[in-house]
Design a protein around this motif. Structure first.
Motif, PDB file in Angstrom:
ATOM      1  N   ALA A  21       3.735  -3.312  -7.058  1.00  0.00           N
ATOM      2  CA  ALA A  21       2.637  -3.673  -6.154  1.00  0.00           C
ATOM      3  C   ALA A  21       2.305  -2.514  -5.221  1.00  0.00           C
ATOM      4  N   ILE A  22       3.328  -1.805  -4.773  1.00  0.00           N
ATOM      5  CA  ILE A  22       3.078  -0.651  -3.905  1.00  0.00           C
ATOM      6  C   ILE A  22       2.260   0.394  -4.658  1.00  0.00           C
ATOM      7  N   LEU A  23       2.654   0.644  -5.895  1.00  0.00           N
ATOM      8  CA  LEU A  23       1.889   1.617  -6.690  1.00  0.00           C
ATOM      9  C   LEU A  23       0.452   1.141  -6.856  1.00  0.00           C
ATOM     10  N   ASP A  24       0.310  -0.133  -7.186  1.00  0.00           N
ATOM     11  CA  ASP A  24      -1.044  -0.688  -7.349  1.00  0.00           C
ATOM     12  C   ASP A  24      -1.851  -0.466  -6.078  1.00  0.00           C
ATOM     13  N   ARG A  25      -1.206  -0.760  -4.984  1.00  0.00           N
ATOM     14  CA  ARG A  25      -1.847  -0.588  -3.693  1.00  0.00           C
ATOM     15  C   ARG A  25      -2.295   0.868  -3.476  1.00  0.00           C
ATOM     16  N   LEU A  26      -1.465   1.802  -3.908  1.00  0.00           N
ATOM     17  CA  LEU A  26      -1.774   3.221  -3.671  1.00  0.00           C
ATOM     18  C   LEU A  26      -2.897   3.741  -4.563  1.00  0.00           C
ATOM     19  N   ARG A  27      -3.273   2.943  -5.560  1.00  0.00           N
ATOM     20  CA  ARG A  27      -4.404   3.381  -6.377  1.00  0.00           C
ATOM     21  C   ARG A  27      -5.682   3.395  -5.554  1.00  0.00           C
ATOM     22  N   ALA A  28      -5.698   2.574  -4.494  1.00  0.00           N
ATOM     23  CA  ALA A  28      -6.880   2.548  -3.626  1.00  0.00           C
ATOM     24  C   ALA A  28      -6.945   3.790  -2.753  1.00  0.00           C
ATOM     25  N   GLY A  29      -5.884   4.576  -2.766  1.00  0.00           N
ATOM     26  CA  GLY A  29      -5.860   5.788  -1.954  1.00  0.00           C
ATOM     27  C   GLY A  29      -4.560   5.893  -1.173  1.00  0.00           C
ATOM     28  N   PRO A  30      -4.237   7.091  -0.689  1.00  0.00           N
ATOM     29  CA  PRO A  30      -3.011   7.323   0.065  1.00  0.00           C
ATOM     30  C   PRO A  30      -2.942   6.426   1.285  1.00  0.00           C
ATOM     31  N   ALA A  31      -1.732   6.124   1.702  1.00  0.00           N
ATOM     32  CA  ALA A  31      -1.554   5.269   2.869  1.00  0.00           C
ATOM     33  C   ALA A  31      -0.239   5.606   3.555  1.00  0.00           C
ATOM     34  N   PRO A  32      -0.212   5.499   4.882  1.00  0.00           N
ATOM     35  CA  PRO A  32       1.030   5.731   5.614  1.00  0.00           C
ATOM     36  C   PRO A  32       1.978   4.563   5.422  1.00  0.00           C
ATOM     37  N   ALA A  33       3.259   4.838   5.594  1.00  0.00           N
ATOM     38  CA  ALA A  33       4.294   3.845   5.334  1.00  0.00           C
ATOM     39  C   ALA A  33       4.038   2.530   6.066  1.00  0.00           C
ATOM     40  N   GLY A  34       3.644   2.637   7.314  1.00  0.00           N
ATOM     41  CA  GLY A  34       3.437   1.424   8.098  1.00  0.00           C
ATOM     42  C   GLY A  34       2.375   0.519   7.521  1.00  0.00           C
ATOM     43  N   ALA A  35       1.270   1.133   7.094  1.00  0.00           N
ATOM     44  CA  ALA A  35       0.183   0.348   6.513  1.00  0.00           C
ATOM     45  C   ALA A  35       0.676  -0.382   5.271  1.00  0.00           C
ATOM     46  N   LEU A  36       1.466   0.331   4.448  1.00  0.00           N
ATOM     47  CA  LEU A  36       2.008  -0.298   3.244  1.00  0.00           C
ATOM     48  C   LEU A  36       2.902  -1.465   3.636  1.00  0.00           C
ATOM     49  N   ALA A  37       3.768  -1.213   4.608  1.00  0.00           N
ATOM     50  CA  ALA A  37       4.722  -2.239   4.995  1.00  0.00           C
ATOM     51  C   ALA A  37       4.015  -3.513   5.443  1.00  0.00           C
ATOM     52  N   SER A  38       2.929  -3.351   6.173  1.00  0.00           N
ATOM     53  CA  SER A  38       2.289  -4.555   6.699  1.00  0.00           C
ATOM     54  C   SER A  38       1.537  -5.322   5.607  1.00  0.00           C
ATOM     55  N   ASP A  39       1.383  -4.714   4.447  1.00  0.00           N
ATOM     56  CA  ASP A  39       0.761  -5.425   3.331  1.00  0.00           C
ATOM     57  C   ASP A  39       1.733  -6.349   2.623  1.00  0.00           C
ATOM     58  N   PHE A  40       3.019  -6.082   2.797  1.00  0.00           N
ATOM     59  CA  PHE A  40       4.016  -6.862   2.089  1.00  0.00           C
ATOM     60  C   PHE A  40       4.853  -7.624   3.093  1.00  0.00           C
ATOM     61  N   LYS A  41       5.172  -8.841   2.760  1.00  0.00           N
ATOM     62  CA  LYS A  41       5.822  -9.683   3.755  1.00  0.00           C
ATOM     63  C   LYS A  41       7.239  -9.218   4.094  1.00  0.00           C
ATOM     64  N   GLN A  42       7.794  -8.353   3.265  1.00  0.00           N
ATOM     65  CA  GLN A  42       9.146  -7.895   3.560  1.00  0.00           C
ATOM     66  C   GLN A  42       9.155  -7.006   4.808  1.00  0.00           C
ATOM     67  N   SER A  43      10.355  -6.777   5.287  1.00  0.00           N
ATOM     68  CA  SER A  43      10.498  -5.968   6.498  1.00  0.00           C
ATOM     69  C   SER A  43      10.144  -4.514   6.212  1.00  0.00           C
ATOM     70  N   ARG A  44       9.858  -3.778   7.267  1.00  0.00           N
ATOM     71  CA  ARG A  44       9.477  -2.388   7.102  1.00  0.00           C
ATOM     72  C   ARG A  44      10.573  -1.553   6.441  1.00  0.00           C
ATOM     73  N   PRO A  45      11.822  -1.687   6.868  1.00  0.00           N
ATOM     74  CA  PRO A  45      12.869  -0.907   6.199  1.00  0.00           C
ATOM     75  C   PRO A  45      12.956  -1.191   4.697  1.00  0.00           C
ATOM     76  N   ALA A  46      12.716  -2.437   4.330  1.00  0.00           N
ATOM     77  CA  ALA A  46      12.763  -2.774   2.903  1.00  0.00           C
ATOM     78  C   ALA A  46      11.741  -1.941   2.142  1.00  0.00           C
ATOM     79  N   ILE A  47      10.535  -1.898   2.680  1.00  0.00           N
ATOM     80  CA  ILE A  47       9.489  -1.105   2.033  1.00  0.00           C
ATOM     81  C   ILE A  47       9.855   0.373   2.042  1.00  0.00           C
ATOM     82  N   SER A  48      10.440   0.797   3.147  1.00  0.00           N
ATOM     83  CA  SER A  48      10.857   2.194   3.249  1.00  0.00           C
ATOM     84  C   SER A  48      11.822   2.554   2.130  1.00  0.00           C
TER      85      SER A  48
END
Lengths: 106, 106
Positions: A21-48
């Motif tokens: 899902a993160i990869l899919d999300r990045l197809r829309a263009g580059p994004a900072p870690a925080g923006a990615l994290a807030s797209d997924f219900k998991q905690s920020r460290p998990a996404i990190s």
DNA sequence: CCATTGTGTAACTGATTGGTTACGTATCAC
DNA sequence: GTGATACGTAACCAATCAGTTACACAATGG
């Protein structure tokens, strides 16, 4: 036992649905870690941590911009997956025509 | 936590190199469990478990023939993988042409 | 300088993985 | 029937995973 030093293994990297899902999300263009994290219900460290795995598999690259770290999709390693799956394409065409014949009661 | 009831997940099934090797092996034609097991240095039960995972992902089917269980490749679920990766093909073409431009010092 | 923001990482945890050996069971060969 | 053969599965184990909370630290904004 368990897998070898399976880091950097593309197949393992894409085995996790969140990482896909993160990869899919990045197809829309580059994004900072925080923006990615807030797209997924998991905690920020998990996404990190997912980002780290993707980084090690070289599926994403990281550019530091001030205090942000911007992640960019790098799909090149997926070629290995595409190549492997490609070897099965002819087979599933056979499977389909078998199914067709079967459904036609032949 | 951990993945959901991730059984039957194709991506997970192909994440393991041994399982991919088994699939590769089955492209040569159906084979009984024992024959497969003796191709891989792991123990027979280990292969049996891999076969179970592949079965649950419906990547192989099992036909009983006497005391043998013959496994046949069923590549259909790989279409999901192919489909997913396909969505990235255009991106890696871009990556390549970027690289080319970069190498040409442009 | 100080508070805030954006981020990675350490430490910990429960679940899952992938492997093993030991066992159960169905079929074949006699 | 008896023994060998071809399996799957149970029980167990160490390693890894995917998550969490707590912490460290650099860059920004006053």
């Amino acid at each position: 036992m368990a897998r070898a030093q399976a880091h950097e293994d593309v197949f393992r990297a894409i085995a996790d649905p969140t990482r896909r899902a993160i990869l899919d999300r990045l197809r829309a263009g580059p994004a900072p870690a925080g923006a990615l994290a807030s797209d997924f219900k998991q905690s920020r460290p998990a996404i990190s941590k997912h980002l780290r795995v993707l980084r090690e598999a070289r599926l994403v690259s990281e550019q530091r911009a001030g205090r942000e770290r911007v992640y960019t999709l790098d799909p090149m390693p997926l070629q290995r997956v595409a190549g492997w799956v490609e070897g099965y394409r002819s087979f599933w065409q056979v499977s389909l025509s078998n199914l067709k014949r079967y459904l036609e009661g032949k």
